[in-house]
Design an enzyme around this catalytic site. Structure first.
Site, PDB file in Angstrom:
ATOM      1  N   VAL A 120      22.696  62.414  99.917  1.00  0.00           N
ATOM      2  CA  VAL A 120      22.762  61.186 100.893  1.00  0.00           C
ATOM      3  C   VAL A 120      22.443  61.158 102.344  1.00  0.00           C
ATOM      4  O   VAL A 120      21.376  60.795 102.847  1.00  0.00           O
ATOM      5  CB  VAL A 120      24.058  60.137 100.726  1.00  0.00           C
ATOM      6  CG1 VAL A 120      24.066  58.955 101.841  1.00  0.00           C
ATOM      7  CG2 VAL A 120      24.046  59.767  99.262  1.00  0.00           C
ATOM      8  N   THR A 147      30.752  56.349  99.803  1.00  0.00           N
ATOM      9  CA  THR A 147      31.374  55.340  99.141  1.00  0.00           C
ATOM     10  C   THR A 147      32.803  55.338  99.290  1.00  0.00           C
ATOM     11  O   THR A 147      33.493  56.496  99.211  1.00  0.00           O
ATOM     12  CB  THR A 147      31.085  55.471  97.738  1.00  0.00           C
ATOM     13  OG1 THR A 147      29.485  55.434  97.647  1.00  0.00           O
ATOM     14  CG2 THR A 147      31.666  54.234  96.677  1.00  0.00           C
ATOM     15  N   GLU A 161      25.235  53.271 100.349  1.00  0.00           N
ATOM     16  CA  GLU A 161      23.883  53.615  99.756  1.00  0.00           C
ATOM     17  C   GLU A 161      23.652  53.545  98.470  1.00  0.00           C
ATOM     18  O   GLU A 161      24.525  53.657  97.621  1.00  0.00           O
ATOM     19  CB  GLU A 161      23.902  55.142 100.156  1.00  0.00           C
ATOM     20  CG  GLU A 161      22.579  55.848  99.795  1.00  0.00           C
ATOM     21  CD  GLU A 161      21.203  54.996 100.460  1.00  0.00           C
ATOM     22  OE1 GLU A 161      21.338  54.876 101.664  1.00  0.00           O
ATOM     23  OE2 GLU A 161      20.531  54.695  99.758  1.00  0.00           O
ATOM     24  N   PHE A 162      22.506  53.015  97.892  1.00  0.00           N
ATOM     25  CA  PHE A 162      22.237  52.751  96.498  1.00  0.00           C
ATOM     26  C   PHE A 162      21.158  53.641  95.997  1.00  0.00           C
ATOM     27  O   PHE A 162      20.749  53.331  95.013  1.00  0.00           O
ATOM     28  CB  PHE A 162      21.687  51.447  96.399  1.00  0.00           C
ATOM     29  CG  PHE A 162      22.978  50.413  96.888  1.00  0.00           C
ATOM     30  CD1 PHE A 162      23.933  50.177  95.884  1.00  0.00           C
ATOM     31  CD2 PHE A 162      23.080  49.854  98.288  1.00  0.00           C
ATOM     32  CE1 PHE A 162      24.870  49.148  95.964  1.00  0.00           C
ATOM     33  CE2 PHE A 162      24.271  48.874  98.594  1.00  0.00           C
ATOM     34  CZ  PHE A 162      25.005  48.533  97.632  1.00  0.00           C
ATOM     35  N   LYS A 213      29.266  47.927  96.709  1.00  0.00           N
ATOM     36  CA  LYS A 213      28.698  49.310  96.307  1.00  0.00           C
ATOM     37  C   LYS A 213      29.664  49.730  94.916  1.00  0.00           C
ATOM     38  O   LYS A 213      29.109  50.050  93.902  1.00  0.00           O
ATOM     39  CB  LYS A 213      29.305  50.594  97.448  1.00  0.00           C
ATOM     40  CG  LYS A 213      28.788  51.833  96.804  1.00  0.00           C
ATOM     41  CD  LYS A 213      27.386  52.246  96.692  1.00  0.00           C
ATOM     42  CE  LYS A 213      27.240  53.528  95.729  1.00  0.00           C
ATOM     43  NZ  LYS A 213      25.920  53.657  95.224  1.00  0.00           N
ATOM     44  N   GLY A 252      22.868  56.783  74.511  1.00  0.00           N
ATOM     45  CA  GLY A 252      22.986  58.087  74.619  1.00  0.00           C
ATOM     46  C   GLY A 252      24.488  58.646  74.670  1.00  0.00           C
ATOM     47  O   GLY A 252      25.296  58.241  74.357  1.00  0.00           O
ATOM     48  N   GLY A 272      27.143  60.203  83.592  1.00  0.00           N
ATOM     49  CA  GLY A 272      27.820  61.297  84.491  1.00  0.00           C
ATOM     50  C   GLY A 272      27.409  61.325  85.972  1.00  0.00           C
ATOM     51  O   GLY A 272      27.095  60.223  86.446  1.00  0.00           O
ATOM     52  N   CYS A 281      28.407  59.739  90.854  1.00  0.00           N
ATOM     53  CA  CYS A 281      28.987  58.551  91.334  1.00  0.00           C
ATOM     54  C   CYS A 281      29.619  57.538  90.550  1.00  0.00           C
ATOM     55  O   CYS A 281      30.867  57.396  90.652  1.00  0.00           O
ATOM     56  CB  CYS A 281      27.782  57.904  91.908  1.00  0.00           C
ATOM     57  SG  CYS A 281      26.981  58.739  93.604  1.00  0.00           S
TER      58      CYS A 281
HETATM   59  N1  LIG Z   1      24.583  61.391  95.547  1.00  0.00           N
HETATM   60  C1  LIG Z   1      24.336  60.078  95.340  1.00  0.00           C
HETATM   61  O1  LIG Z   1      23.592  59.608  94.477  1.00  0.00           O
HETATM   62  C2  LIG Z   1      25.099  59.044  96.027  1.00  0.00           C
HETATM   63  C3  LIG Z   1      24.708  57.638  96.018  1.00  0.00           C
HETATM   64  C4  LIG Z   1      24.924  56.792  96.803  1.00  0.00           C
HETATM   65  C5  LIG Z   1      26.300  56.981  97.246  1.00  0.00           C
HETATM   66  N2  LIG Z   1      26.877  58.216  97.648  1.00  0.00           N
HETATM   67  C6  LIG Z   1      28.242  58.600  98.144  1.00  0.00           C
HETATM   68  O2  LIG Z   1      27.412  59.248  99.496  1.00  0.00           O
HETATM   69  C7  LIG Z   1      28.538  60.063  99.858  1.00  0.00           C
HETATM   70  C8  LIG Z   1      28.023  61.485  99.876  1.00  0.00           C
HETATM   71  O3  LIG Z   1      27.417  61.910  98.591  1.00  0.00           O
HETATM   72  P1  LIG Z   1      26.583  63.158  98.470  1.00  0.00           P
HETATM   73  O4  LIG Z   1      26.181  63.178  97.136  1.00  0.00           O
HETATM   74  O5  LIG Z   1      25.569  63.239  99.232  1.00  0.00           O
HETATM   75  O6  LIG Z   1      27.779  64.385  98.918  1.00  0.00           O
HETATM   76  P2  LIG Z   1      27.372  65.779  98.994  1.00  0.00           P
HETATM   77  O7  LIG Z   1      28.518  66.522  98.326  1.00  0.00           O
HETATM   78  O8  LIG Z   1      26.116  66.094  98.416  1.00  0.00           O
HETATM   79  O9  LIG Z   1      27.219  65.954 100.583  1.00  0.00           O
HETATM   80  C9  LIG Z   1      28.194  65.953 101.447  1.00  0.00           C
HETATM   81  C10 LIG Z   1      28.003  66.790 102.478  1.00  0.00           C
HETATM   82  O10 LIG Z   1      29.011  66.685 103.596  1.00  0.00           O
HETATM   83  C11 LIG Z   1      29.475  67.965 104.157  1.00  0.00           C
HETATM   84  N3  LIG Z   1      30.639  67.681 104.761  1.00  0.00           N
HETATM   85  C12 LIG Z   1      31.906  67.609 104.065  1.00  0.00           C
HETATM   86  N4  LIG Z   1      32.974  67.321 105.173  1.00  0.00           N
HETATM   87  C13 LIG Z   1      32.270  67.544 106.264  1.00  0.00           C
HETATM   88  C14 LIG Z   1      32.875  67.797 107.505  1.00  0.00           C
HETATM   89  N5  LIG Z   1      33.968  67.493 107.804  1.00  0.00           N
HETATM   90  N6  LIG Z   1      31.876  67.896 108.531  1.00  0.00           N
HETATM   91  C15 LIG Z   1      30.569  68.182 108.465  1.00  0.00           C
HETATM   92  N7  LIG Z   1      30.164  67.942 107.068  1.00  0.00           N
HETATM   93  C16 LIG Z   1      30.761  67.984 106.086  1.00  0.00           C
HETATM   94  C17 LIG Z   1      29.278  68.910 103.148  1.00  0.00           C
HETATM   95  O11 LIG Z   1      29.031  70.383 103.537  1.00  0.00           O
HETATM   96  C18 LIG Z   1      28.005  68.127 102.262  1.00  0.00           C
HETATM   97  O12 LIG Z   1      26.690  68.874 102.704  1.00  0.00           O
HETATM   98  C19 LIG Z   1      29.688  60.117  98.740  1.00  0.00           C
HETATM   99  O13 LIG Z   1      30.537  59.169  99.298  1.00  0.00           O
HETATM  100  C20 LIG Z   1      29.033  59.648  97.500  1.00  0.00           C
HETATM  101  O14 LIG Z   1      29.840  58.681  96.801  1.00  0.00           O
HETATM  102  C21 LIG Z   1      26.066  59.278  96.825  1.00  0.00           C
END
Ligand SMILES: NC(=O)c1ccc[n+]([C@@H]2O[C@H](COP(=O)([O-])OP(=O)(O)OC[C@H]3O[C@@H](n4cnc5c(N)ncnc54)[C@H](O)[C@@H]3O)[C@@H](O)[C@H]2O)c1
Length: 473
Positions: free
Chosen positions: A11, A121, A154-155, A210, A259, A263, A266
């Site tokens: 994200v 989220t 974020e969506f 969300k 299916g 998984g 999210c």
């Molecule tokens: N991945 C998706 O498709 C998606 C979509 C919508 C919302 N979200 C939400 O967005 C958030 C992030 O998801 P993501 O998939 O990007 O996670 P991710 O694990 O890919 O990325 C998180 C990043 O944060 C860094 N991090 C963690 N703690 C830290 C700190 N204290 N200081 C600095 N960096 C730090 C990690 O090293 C990592 O690079 C979550 O809450 C998730 O639910 C994700």
């Protein structure tokens, strides 16, 4: 605007790259030094179509920088995004450790009035908690919090995250004051091309929106999977039924693909978090719990069918797996159904070989030390296999060379967890096809099947249950 993004994951990095592309000056902060080193030299830590090009362009433009220190990134920031992970704890609740650590770092950093935008989220009320924490030791001359917290969930969907960010369906802005809402509107103006994308609401509503979206999506997936199970039990064709459902504008056409269940990073975790939060307000969340139960059962069903096909004995059976990521176009294997299946197969003594176009490294890390053999190509992992399981509908699996497949496999069964193939096509090459979505639950009592000398195929059991007719291809 000057933007700091804490958390350069799926994200945060997409947000940072796309905001820089739109002309903002962005500093991405992450505590993972290896990740930062790669990013500074234009390498992505994960697979996401189109992102590497934007990363390279924005590094070259000088509008995108990477930092390991919040304090160094903060001077001049107009707003700070929090985009760190909020994974599940063992009780299902959202783990806010990363987020709170960031908030504490921010609170300890001397910076002028600023806005903190929560992209992660988070449970409803987290914005209130963060705002209190961030303003704890600050001078409150005006009577208003100096650090304002906005919810901007974020969506985007992995695999098409860049497109989703560049052309959003909606941008949700949960702000409790007009100034914050206006600042976010300014930030997102380049993405609100028709003036219809921005949705303003209070912070708690945005936080809940969300979870509500993910709950609806998860419920749809579980519903279509449950209907698929019922359809095959009744001898109905779920594909035909889906056509009827899609033709109803009240129902709509998306997320109607039976299916192996959902998984990814999210839906499973957000559903668990919402269920846990519901308990704190005394709500039973019956639908959410059922959605989760159906999904968990769907993954187990596949293993049950494979076990039944091999008459309960998986020890020594060679099972090839196509697809490891939780969906195509990403290497994300968090809560991927493939990993649960592989663990189940290994537990029962099967020999597993697997191939995925991009997710083998991530899967290998997630599985840890296991005897799984990762192959260089789809065909190579099928050499001598007793069965193949299609787990992710990557493009390259859509029309494989079935003749070559039939020749290199020792067995002939293709378990199709994504309903991708037509059985008639596979049978032309001497392969058998088992589509998870089109087959009823195996009966608990297998006594009638156990005396056979040849493997009892779900296809056969199914056909018998329907008076010799095959309700699936
Ligand atoms: N991945 C998706 O498709 C998606 C979509 C919508 C919302 N979200 C939400 O967005 C958030 C992030 O998801 P993501 O998939 O990007 O996670 P991710 O694990 O890919 O990325 C998180 C990043 O944060 C860094 N991090 C963690 N703690 C830290 C700190 N204290 N200081 C600095 N960096 C730090 C990690 O090293 C990592 O690079 C979550 O809450 C998730 O639910 C994700």
């Amino acid at each position: 605007m000057n933007v700091v993004i804490i958390g350069a994951g799926y994200v945060g990095l997409v947000t940072g790259c796309c905001l820089a592309e739109a002309g903002h000056r962005v500093v991405c902060v992450d505590h993972d030094a290896e990740k930062l080193a790669g990013l500074r030299s234009g390498r992505l830590p994960f697979h996401e179509p189109e992102l590497v090009t934007i990363l390279g362009e924005q590094l070259a433009s000088g509008r995108l920088l990477f930092e390991d220190s919040v304090a160094r990134a903060m001077p001049n920031a107009d707003l700070v995004f929090l985009a760190v992970g909020t994974p599940s704890q063992t009780d299902g609740s959202a783990n806010l450790e990363n987020l709170l650590r960031c908030a504490n770092e921010l609170a300890a950093t001397a910076f002028s009035d600023c806005m903190v935008v929560v992209k992660s989220t988070v449970p409803v009320g987290t914005g209130d908690r963060l705002e209190a924490l961030l303003n704890e030791n600050r001078d409150q001359h005006s009577g208003h919090p100096r650090i304002r917290v906005v919810s901007n969930p974020e969506f985007l969907a992995e695999g098409r995250a860049v497109q989703d960010f560049r052309h959003p369906d909606r941008i949700v802005i949960g702000a409790n004051d007009a100034g914050s809402a206006a600042a976010l509107a300014q930030l997102y103006a380049p993405f609100d091309v028709d003036g219809m994308r921005l949705m303003f609401m209070d912070r708690r509503s945005a936080e809940f929106a969300k979870y509500a979206c993910n709950a609806m999506l998860a419920a749809r997936i579980s519903m279509i999977n449950e209907l698929a199970g019922l359809a095959s039990g009744f001898g109905a064709d779920i594909e035909a039924v889906c056509g009827v459902l899609k033709g109803d504008p009240r129902i709509g056409g998306s997320y109607l693909h039976p299916g192996v269940g959902y998984g990814g990073s999210c839906l499973p975790k957000d559903l668990s978090a919402l269920i846990t939060c519901a308990k704190t307000i005394g709500e039973p969340a019956d639908m959410l719990c059922s959605t989760q139960r159906v999904n968990n059962r769907q993954g187990r069903r596949l293993l049950e069918f494979i076990r039944e096909y091999f008459r309960g004995e998986l020890r020594g059976k060679r099972i090839a797996i196509w697809g490891l990521s939780f969906k195509p176009a990403t290497d994300d294997v968090r809560a991927a159904p493939s990993l649960a299946l592989i663990r189940g197969l290994l537990n029962e003594g099967a020999l597993v070989s697997a191939y995925d176009p991009v997710a083998m490294k991530a899967a290998s890390l997630a599985l840890g030390a296991t005897p799984v053999v990762f192959g260089a190509s789809a065909m190579s992992v099928c050499e001598g296999a007793d069965a193949l399981v299609l787990m992710t509908e990557w493009d390259e699996f859509k029309a494989p060379d079935f003749k070559a497949l039939a020749m290199c496999m020792q067995g002939s069964m293709v378990f199709d967890a994504r309903n991708l193939y037509q059985g008639s096509m596979l049978r032309q090459y001497g392969l058998q096809h088992f589509a998870l979505a089109r087959c009823a639950r195996p009966k608990g009592d297998n006594a009638g099947l156990s005396g056979r000398t040849s493997p009892v195929r779900p296809e056969t059991a199914q056909a018998q249950a329907h008076g010799g007719e095959k309700p699936y291809s």
